[in-house]
Design a protein around this motif. Sequence first.
Motif, PDB file in Angstrom:
ATOM      1  N   ASP A  73       0.700  -0.997  -0.200  1.00 37.98           N
ATOM      2  CA  ASP A  73      -0.150   0.020   0.090  1.00 37.98           C
ATOM      3  C   ASP A  73       0.894   1.204  -0.098  1.00 37.98           C
ATOM      4  OD1 ASP A  73      -2.596   1.329   0.408  1.00 37.98           O
ATOM      5  OD2 ASP A  73      -1.785   2.063   2.261  1.00 37.98           O
ATOM      6  N   ASP A  74       1.806   1.551   0.697  1.00 34.57           N
ATOM      7  CA  ASP A  74       2.732   2.446   0.898  1.00 34.57           C
ATOM      8  C   ASP A  74       3.771   2.540  -0.474  1.00 34.57           C
ATOM      9  OD1 ASP A  74       2.005   2.892   3.305  1.00 34.57           O
ATOM     10  OD2 ASP A  74       3.763   1.907   4.503  1.00 34.57           O
ATOM     11  N   GLN A  75       4.028   1.542  -0.969  1.00 34.39           N
ATOM     12  CA  GLN A  75       4.861   1.439  -2.143  1.00 34.39           C
ATOM     13  C   GLN A  75       4.005   2.211  -3.150  1.00 34.39           C
ATOM     14  OE1 GLN A  75       8.104   1.369  -2.395  1.00 34.39           O
ATOM     15  NE2 GLN A  75       7.829   2.216  -4.476  1.00 34.39           N
ATOM     16  N   MET A  76       2.827   1.636  -3.384  1.00 34.66           N
ATOM     17  CA  MET A  76       1.643   2.045  -4.503  1.00 34.66           C
ATOM     18  C   MET A  76       1.723   3.568  -4.445  1.00 34.66           C
ATOM     19  SD  MET A  76      -2.009   0.862  -5.540  1.00 34.66           S
ATOM     20  CE  MET A  76      -2.982   1.480  -4.010  1.00 34.66           C
ATOM     21  N   ARG A  77       1.386   4.132  -3.279  1.00 35.92           N
ATOM     22  CA  ARG A  77       1.523   5.429  -2.968  1.00 35.92           C
ATOM     23  C   ARG A  77       2.484   6.207  -3.400  1.00 35.92           C
ATOM     24  NH1 ARG A  77      -3.414   6.597   0.186  1.00 35.92           N
ATOM     25  NH2 ARG A  77      -3.976   4.568   1.316  1.00 35.92           N
TER      26      ARG A  77
END
Length: 435
Positions: free
Chosen positions: A305-309
């Motif tokens: 989730d953090d990496q997609m952001r």
Amino acid sequence: METSSSVMDVAFWMTSAAILLLLVLSAFFSGSETALTAASRGKLRSQADKGSRGAEKALAITEDSERLIGSVLLGNNLVNILATSLATALFTRAFGESGVALATLVMTILVLVFAEVLPKTYAIINSEKAAAAVAPVISLVVTVFAPVVMAVRFLVRGVLRLFGVEIDPDSHVLAVREEIVGALQLGHSEGVVEKEDRDRILGALDLGERTVEEIMLHRSGIEMIDTSSPPEDILQQCLDSPHTRLPVFRDEPENIIGVVHAKDLLRAMYKMVSGASGNAQPLKRFRITDVANPPYFIPETTTLDDQMRQFLRMRTHFALVVDEYGSLQGLITLEDILEEIVGEITDEFDPDAELPVTRTEDGQFIIDGAMTIRDLNRTTDWGLPDDEANTIAGLVIHEAQMIPVIGQVFSFHGFRFEVMARDGNRITGLKIRPL
């Protein structure tokens, strides 16, 4: 004598009316408890947004479920005990000592049928409608009983603490996700929710729980460009590759100095030959480092989730994954993360490959050893654990506590695993069937 009989008749009917009223109140409390606890907060929110004051009030009082249940149970027990006491007095006066047993039998039937089962059945069938209807009255009951309920709450928590039970006031925050997951699994088992829809929603919910290490392309499978290669070979490698972005290394694969985009490479080479009518001699002076972009490194513990952001914020789709020592572990793209939600994404440039899962006529499954356990579970609806390993081959090695040879068979977690192929120390093919 007539006056005494008249008084008895009046007392009898007044007591009967009071018992009937208390039974109605008991039914109200029982139905309210069921309606407010069974109602979907999502549907109540939708009704509140449309202007329903009852739904808005229901949302407010269900925020503190412990306070709500305490107030409703207090009111319900009060009216039930009072109704039973009045019935006992009434039947004792009419039938003597045997009236106690008769009152117990009659009140049990009346409370069970008319004050418990009937209102709760209606509340379950029409939970949102009933919750919105009773919320204003229950809100008043909660306010009136608040001091008593608060005292009971402290008493209950104190007793639970003596037995080592701690109550987390924020535990309801996590219940929303679990409720969604449970509803999806139940809907799929009942045939209401399609498997693909369930997998997409669960994939999106799991992004915050999973790390890039679980889905990255391992370094053994990364295609790279060597800066020392001749320009012609670099151009041919980029043209032959199905990938748009390729890491660039100098001297050794661990030394990544940049990432080249196929469009940047072709623009630079086209400019050097001065357009379509030029010659290819200037390509001899081409350096791949002139068009390579700076590499973007991320730790392997970053959540999806953090990496997609981060991908969206930095307007890039490509990252190299390193461990805590800075050693290259693999790479991950935005497409890899999106595939965790929507499934495998292919285009016209992807190489034709065999399906990672092939079912034989005898009901066994031929599996690529590099396939992740999560992908296999989603494909086959199995429940293999992925706590100790990310891939099927890793699971077999972990359970076997060794690197198996071709032909070895293992049985664990309710499945039979047979090693079909091996490349060096890597298991590349497995045959699996449920036991």
